[in-house]
Design a protein around this motif. Structure first.
Motif, mmCIF file in Angstrom:
data_model
loop_
_atom_site.group_PDB
_atom_site.id
_atom_site.type_symbol
_atom_site.label_atom_id
_atom_site.label_comp_id
_atom_site.label_asym_id
_atom_site.label_seq_id
_atom_site.Cartn_x
_atom_site.Cartn_y
_atom_site.Cartn_z
ATOM 1 N N LYS A 142 -36.020 158.179 8.073
ATOM 2 C CA LYS A 142 -35.422 157.219 8.236
ATOM 3 C C LYS A 142 -35.780 155.815 7.806
ATOM 4 N N ASN A 143 -36.942 155.909 7.325
ATOM 5 C CA ASN A 143 -37.281 154.795 6.489
ATOM 6 C C ASN A 143 -36.649 154.624 5.137
ATOM 7 N N SER A 144 -36.506 155.647 4.317
ATOM 8 C CA SER A 144 -35.843 155.626 2.992
ATOM 9 C C SER A 144 -35.167 156.880 2.612
ATOM 10 N N HIS A 145 -34.057 157.003 2.346
ATOM 11 C CA HIS A 145 -33.306 158.220 1.645
ATOM 12 C C HIS A 145 -32.294 157.849 0.806
ATOM 13 N N ALA B 176 -40.265 154.863 -4.989
ATOM 14 C CA ALA B 176 -40.513 153.826 -3.993
ATOM 15 C C ALA B 176 -39.219 152.767 -3.826
ATOM 16 N N GLU B 177 -38.277 152.809 -5.051
ATOM 17 C CA GLU B 177 -37.318 151.998 -5.109
ATOM 18 C C GLU B 177 -36.163 152.493 -4.058
ATOM 19 N N VAL B 178 -36.147 153.649 -3.628
ATOM 20 C CA VAL B 178 -35.080 154.003 -2.915
ATOM 21 C C VAL B 178 -35.435 153.505 -1.385
ATOM 22 N N SER B 179 -34.364 152.601 -1.093
ATOM 23 C CA SER B 179 -34.595 151.777 0.249
ATOM 24 C C SER B 179 -33.711 152.119 1.304
ATOM 25 N N ASN B 180 -32.557 152.840 0.980
ATOM 26 C CA ASN B 180 -31.602 153.095 2.220
ATOM 27 C C ASN B 180 -32.435 153.629 3.321
ATOM 28 N N ALA B 181 -32.146 152.881 4.501
ATOM 29 C CA ALA B 181 -32.948 153.178 5.713
ATOM 30 C C ALA B 181 -32.013 153.235 7.007
ATOM 31 N N SER B 182 -32.257 154.118 8.008
ATOM 32 C CA SER B 182 -31.496 154.335 8.867
ATOM 33 C C SER B 182 -31.777 153.406 10.090
ATOM 34 N N GLU B 183 -30.698 153.025 10.940
ATOM 35 C CA GLU B 183 -30.597 151.886 11.987
ATOM 36 C C GLU B 183 -31.686 152.124 12.890
ATOM 37 N N ALA B 184 -32.360 151.066 13.310
ATOM 38 C CA ALA B 184 -33.531 151.224 14.420
ATOM 39 C C ALA B 184 -32.824 151.304 15.626
ATOM 40 N N PHE B 185 -33.366 152.120 16.470
ATOM 41 C CA PHE B 185 -32.715 152.599 17.807
ATOM 42 C C PHE B 185 -33.095 151.934 18.911
ATOM 43 N N ASP B 186 -32.626 150.974 19.688
ATOM 44 C CA ASP B 186 -32.987 150.360 20.942
ATOM 45 C C ASP B 186 -33.005 151.199 22.054
ATOM 46 N N THR C 16 -19.357 152.737 11.893
ATOM 47 C CA THR C 16 -20.103 153.087 13.064
ATOM 48 C C THR C 16 -21.500 153.472 13.186
ATOM 49 N N LYS C 17 -22.136 152.797 13.675
ATOM 50 C CA LYS C 17 -23.731 152.972 13.615
ATOM 51 C C LYS C 17 -24.149 154.190 14.363
ATOM 52 N N VAL C 18 -25.084 155.104 13.649
ATOM 53 C CA VAL C 18 -25.411 156.364 14.185
ATOM 54 C C VAL C 18 -26.836 156.436 14.519
ATOM 55 N N TYR C 19 -27.202 156.720 15.624
ATOM 56 C CA TYR C 19 -28.699 156.736 16.191
ATOM 57 C C TYR C 19 -29.068 158.355 16.400
ATOM 58 N N ASP C 20 -30.134 158.622 15.930
ATOM 59 C CA ASP C 20 -30.971 159.678 16.626
ATOM 60 C C ASP C 20 -31.968 159.419 17.689
ATOM 61 N N LEU C 21 -31.454 160.090 18.862
ATOM 62 C CA LEU C 21 -32.442 159.935 20.125
ATOM 63 C C LEU C 21 -33.969 160.428 20.008
ATOM 64 N N SER C 22 -34.023 161.669 19.166
ATOM 65 C CA SER C 22 -35.157 162.333 18.473
ATOM 66 C C SER C 22 -35.804 162.889 19.810
#
Length: 446
Positions: free
Chosen positions: A279-282, A346-356, A432-438
């Motif tokens: 989720k931090n970078s992919h 470390a230059e890969v910066s694509n991150a997942s949206e933070a979940f509220d 559309t934003k997608v979140y992981d409830l994890s």
């Protein structure tokens, strides 16, 4: 009679080595034969025989490689029509090794070509039952309808299993040891015990399949509530019928890229790292199928989500994981589909949206909730009343059923599958934003 059981935890697979008088026989070996070779060295024993109880669906066997490297004879039912050099092993056939006599019993049901391998020595009997008889259960009969070129109808096999259980084990004593090819956690049955072995007497008393029942009752019970069938199962049956390539040679062809910044946009990327790192970078077009330890069923979900012969890149947490993960890919015969194995720059910066999480708790109706658990789990009770139920193994093909007018929240039972599911949907929904409830799912289930 010296019997050693080997366990492959992620696939809940058991294989066996039987030693007598300086000779060794193997039953249903895993893809990498090195553990058996080490044991042969410890025992100062020559491997002379490999028994295949049937062409396996959930893993690739090393029977051909072992035969080529040791000269061992492969024994398998004539019903398989095996494409490799072998001796047929069916009702009435036997093989003597030291003070052990091995006999074949045709036990169709899980597959039309299943056998039980019987080992007898000094009034001791061991039954290597493959996927026919498990501890507490029997093998599912519905896999061959989707098994590549080796098809058989599930009802026909269910009926064969009924007669196998009623008729094929009657001659053996209660004290006969039962050694199956799988235990709890395997998709080759539905209610297997966590016990790794049993006696035939215990199974006659406690296994539902041995109770008095009509054929119709048996067929109804064995066919209901079976788990899903990963897409790679038929692919593996066909590989095992032909015989797999030497695994060391096969994985040696893997292309490694250190600290990659990008790959081709149209090639799937399977990211094996922990969900937090993902989720931090992919990389774009990445699916997060975690392989943190043997507790993660990486092999099963790789083969359920990625189709046979579909090309993919593989992202590792570290070069230290290279050999381990590559061997896990090879267990299901997917090594030839690998375009490359990567660690990320470390230059890969694509991150997942933070979940509220707090907003979700207060405003669930503002979200589209997707439940990626198996159907049998959902039947035991939904966690969210208005969720869309799409099992993880079906998500790639069924994503179009999910509305995109609200943010999407993906959940499973513990967090592993939702990490994969949310990463799949994130690539499907551009706006559309997608979140992981994890593992926050525990806030709604405890």
């Amino acid at each position: 009679m010296n019997i050693k059981q080997f366990k492959d935890d992620p696939l809940a697979h058991y294989s066996y080595a039987i030693v007598s008088d300086g000779k060794m026989a193997l039953v249903d070996p895993s893809r990498n034969p090195m553990q058996y070779y080490r044991y042969a060295e410890e025992q100062n024993a020559q491997i002379v025989a490999v028994f295949e109880t049937h062409p396996h669906a959930d893993f690739v066997s090393s029977h051909l490689q072992i035969s080529e490297q040791t000269g061992a004879v492969i024994y398998v039912s004539k019903m398989v029509g095996a494409d490799y050099n072998h001796k047929t092993f069916d009702d009435g056939d036997s093989f003597k090794m030291g003070n052990i006599t091995f006999k074949a019993v045709n036990t169709p049901g899980h597959s039309p070509d299943s056998i039980t391998v019987v080992a007898e020595a000094e009034a001791k009997t061991a039954l290597f039952t493959g996927d026919t008889l498990f501890i507490g259960d029997v093998g599912r009969p519905d896999l061959r309808e989707n098994a590549g070129n080796m098809k058989a109808k599930r009802v026909d096999l269910a009926k064969k299993m009924y007669h196998t259980i009623k008729e094929k084990y009657t001659e053996f004593p209660d004290e006969a040891l039962v050694y199956p090819a799988h235990g709890a956690g395997s998709l080759c049955g539905k209610n297997m015990s966590s016990d790794s072995s049993s006696t035939l007497g215990n199974e006659r008393q406690g296994n539902w399949a041995f109770k008095e029942q009509t054929e119709e009752e048996f067929v109804e019970e064995i066919l209901k509530d079976q788990p899903f069938i990963p897409s790679y199962f038929g692919f593996n049956v066909d590989i095992n019928k032909t015989g797999a390539k030497n695994v060391q040679k096969a994985v040696a062809m893997a292309n490694f890229i250190l600290m990659a910044k990008e790959v081709e946009k149209d090639i799937l990327v399977v990211d094996t790292r922990d969900e937090a790192a993902f989720k931090n970078s992919h990389l774009p077009n990445s699916f997060n199928i975690m392989a943190r330890s043997e507790n993660d069923k990486f092999e099963t979900w790789l083969g359920a989500i990625v189709k046979p012969e579909e090309e993919f890149y593989l992202v590792l947490e570290s070069v230290e994981k290279f050999d381990e993960i590559l061997q896990r890919v090879a267990k299901i015969g997917y090594e030839n589909q690998l375009k490359g194995i990567l660690t990320l720059s470390a230059e890969v910066s694509n991150a997942s949206e933070a979940f509220d999480l707090e907003d979700f708790k207060k405003n669930k109706d503002h979200y589209t909730i997707v439940d990626v658990r198996n159907k049998s789990e959902v039947e035991e009770g939904r966690i969210f009343e208005n969720s869309f139920v799409i099992p993880l193994n079906e998500l790639r093909s069924a994503a179009h059923q999910i509305p995109s007018n609200k943010p999407v929240v993906v959940h499973c039972a513990g967090g592993y599958r939702s990490a994969a599911g949310s990463s799949i949907l994130a690539g499907k929904f551009e706006a559309t934003k997608v979140y992981d409830l994890s593992d926050n799912i525990k806030d709604f289930t405890e």
